[in-house]
Design a protein around this motif. Structure first.
Motif, PDB file in Angstrom:
ATOM      1  N   SER A  79       5.448   7.544  -8.967  1.00  0.00           N
ATOM      2  CA  SER A  79       6.386   7.570  -7.851  1.00  0.00           C
ATOM      3  C   SER A  79       5.878   8.452  -6.715  1.00  0.00           C
ATOM      4  O   SER A  79       5.428   9.579  -6.927  1.00  0.00           O
ATOM      5  N   GLY A  80       5.927   7.908  -5.496  1.00  0.00           N
ATOM      6  CA  GLY A  80       5.611   8.693  -4.309  1.00  0.00           C
ATOM      7  C   GLY A  80       4.146   8.820  -3.977  1.00  0.00           C
ATOM      8  O   GLY A  80       3.798   9.441  -2.968  1.00  0.00           O
ATOM      9  N   VAL A  81       3.258   8.254  -4.796  1.00  0.00           N
ATOM     10  CA  VAL A  81       1.828   8.410  -4.538  1.00  0.00           C
ATOM     11  C   VAL A  81       1.407   7.646  -3.280  1.00  0.00           C
ATOM     12  O   VAL A  81       0.601   8.128  -2.487  1.00  0.00           O
ATOM     13  N   LEU A  82       1.961   6.446  -3.085  1.00  0.00           N
ATOM     14  CA  LEU A  82       1.640   5.646  -1.910  1.00  0.00           C
ATOM     15  C   LEU A  82       2.876   5.497  -1.043  1.00  0.00           C
ATOM     16  O   LEU A  82       3.977   5.273  -1.548  1.00  0.00           O
ATOM     17  N   GLY A  83       2.687   5.619   0.275  1.00  0.00           N
ATOM     18  CA  GLY A  83       3.790   5.381   1.192  1.00  0.00           C
ATOM     19  C   GLY A  83       4.050   3.885   1.335  1.00  0.00           C
ATOM     20  O   GLY A  83       3.281   3.045   0.856  1.00  0.00           O
ATOM     21  N   ALA A  84       5.145   3.544   2.034  1.00  0.00           N
ATOM     22  CA  ALA A  84       5.521   2.143   2.184  1.00  0.00           C
ATOM     23  C   ALA A  84       4.417   1.299   2.819  1.00  0.00           C
ATOM     24  O   ALA A  84       4.116   0.202   2.327  1.00  0.00           O
ATOM     25  N   PRO A  85       3.769   1.736   3.907  1.00  0.00           N
ATOM     26  CA  PRO A  85       2.685   0.921   4.479  1.00  0.00           C
ATOM     27  C   PRO A  85       1.520   0.740   3.517  1.00  0.00           C
ATOM     28  O   PRO A  85       0.907  -0.330   3.464  1.00  0.00           O
ATOM     29  N   GLN A  86       1.204   1.803   2.749  1.00  0.00           N
ATOM     30  CA  GLN A  86       0.109   1.703   1.787  1.00  0.00           C
ATOM     31  C   GLN A  86       0.454   0.740   0.662  1.00  0.00           C
ATOM     32  O   GLN A  86      -0.404  -0.038   0.206  1.00  0.00           O
ATOM     33  N   ARG A  87       1.698   0.741   0.205  1.00  0.00           N
ATOM     34  CA  ARG A  87       2.112  -0.200  -0.838  1.00  0.00           C
ATOM     35  C   ARG A  87       2.031  -1.634  -0.327  1.00  0.00           C
ATOM     36  O   ARG A  87       1.605  -2.547  -1.045  1.00  0.00           O
ATOM     37  N   GLU A  88       2.444  -1.847   0.912  1.00  0.00           N
ATOM     38  CA  GLU A  88       2.389  -3.184   1.501  1.00  0.00           C
ATOM     39  C   GLU A  88       0.947  -3.675   1.587  1.00  0.00           C
ATOM     40  O   GLU A  88       0.646  -4.826   1.239  1.00  0.00           O
ATOM     41  N   ARG A  89       0.038  -2.813   2.042  1.00  0.00           N
ATOM     42  CA  ARG A  89      -1.373  -3.213   2.141  1.00  0.00           C
ATOM     43  C   ARG A  89      -1.947  -3.519   0.765  1.00  0.00           C
ATOM     44  O   ARG A  89      -2.681  -4.502   0.597  1.00  0.00           O
ATOM     45  N   LEU A  90      -1.611  -2.697  -0.217  1.00  0.00           N
ATOM     46  CA  LEU A  90      -2.114  -2.916  -1.565  1.00  0.00           C
ATOM     47  C   LEU A  90      -1.605  -4.243  -2.120  1.00  0.00           C
ATOM     48  O   LEU A  90      -2.373  -5.013  -2.709  1.00  0.00           O
ATOM     49  N   ALA A  91      -0.327  -4.526  -1.949  1.00  0.00           N
ATOM     50  CA  ALA A  91       0.231  -5.785  -2.442  1.00  0.00           C
ATOM     51  C   ALA A  91      -0.477  -6.976  -1.820  1.00  0.00           C
ATOM     52  O   ALA A  91      -0.805  -7.962  -2.499  1.00  0.00           O
TER      53      ALA A  91
END
Length: 207
Positions: free
Chosen positions: A11-23
């Protein structure tokens, strides 16, 4: 290819933009040199990615927290007949994509990454209330491409001595180990014996 990709991360390791890019990177993992643009588009449209941050996560004798980005667990579900041909490539590519994302968030990150390739039994996929067999999934992904190349098969691959599998569109090396079928003077290549059997049935050809 129809996929369900579930990635567990602290939890909290990646911010929302980073999660979106990863997905989006996980959806786009298929090699553009190995598939036609039409198949890539239709495959990605059927791929679901879920990024999950468990409230409780224990690994061995320690709790994995938001301050500990050293562990990621990816579960990738595909139709069972596809597992053997793609599992090694999938493990390598998903590991690389996840590691790159972790290091973009923390340049010193050295994550432990687990990837499970899970084969879903034939007929156990469902969409809009209907169960789907593996051939039906393949048709969803490849139907537009097969219409594009109708009358032009076998379709040459991107490199010499390669062709596209007429069932799933994967690039096949026509070497001594290739799974092939000669019909009407043409040599077709396949990623699996199952693809060859389905194509032989369509052609009315003996194997």
């Amino acid at each position: 290819m129809m996929l369900l990709i579930e990635l567990y991360l602290p939890s909290g390791v990646l911010g929302a933009p980073q999660r979106e890019r990863l997905a989006r990177r996980l959806i786009a993992f298929m090699d553009e040199d190995e598939h036609s643009p039409t198949v890539l588009e239709d495959s990605r449209a059927l791929t679901q990615v879920l990024l999950l941050e468990p409230q409780t996560w224990v690994a061995g004798d320690r709790t994995v927290s938001g301050h500990d980005n050293a562990r990621y667990v990816a579960r990738v579900s595909v139709p069972a007949p596809w597992v053997k041909p793609v599992r090694e490539e999938m493990v390598q590519r998903f590991t690389r994509i996840i590691r790159e994302a972790a290091r973009e968030a923390d340049a010193d990150a050295d994550p432990r990454i687990w990837v499970e390739i899970r084969g879903v039994r034939d007929g156990s996929w469902g969409m809009d209330g209907q169960t789907l067999s593996t051939p039906e999934i393949e048709r969803l992904v490849t139907q537009r491409r097969r219409e594009e190349v109708r009358g032009r098969v076998p379709v040459p691959g991107p490199r010499p001595a390669t062709v596209h599998d007429p069932i799933c569109d994967m690039v096949v090396e026509l070497d001594d180990a290739a799974i092939t079928l000669v019909h009407a003077g043409e040599t077709y290549g396949y990623c699996t014996k199952a693809c060859r059997a389905r194509h032989a049935e369509e052609l009315g050809a003996a194997i």
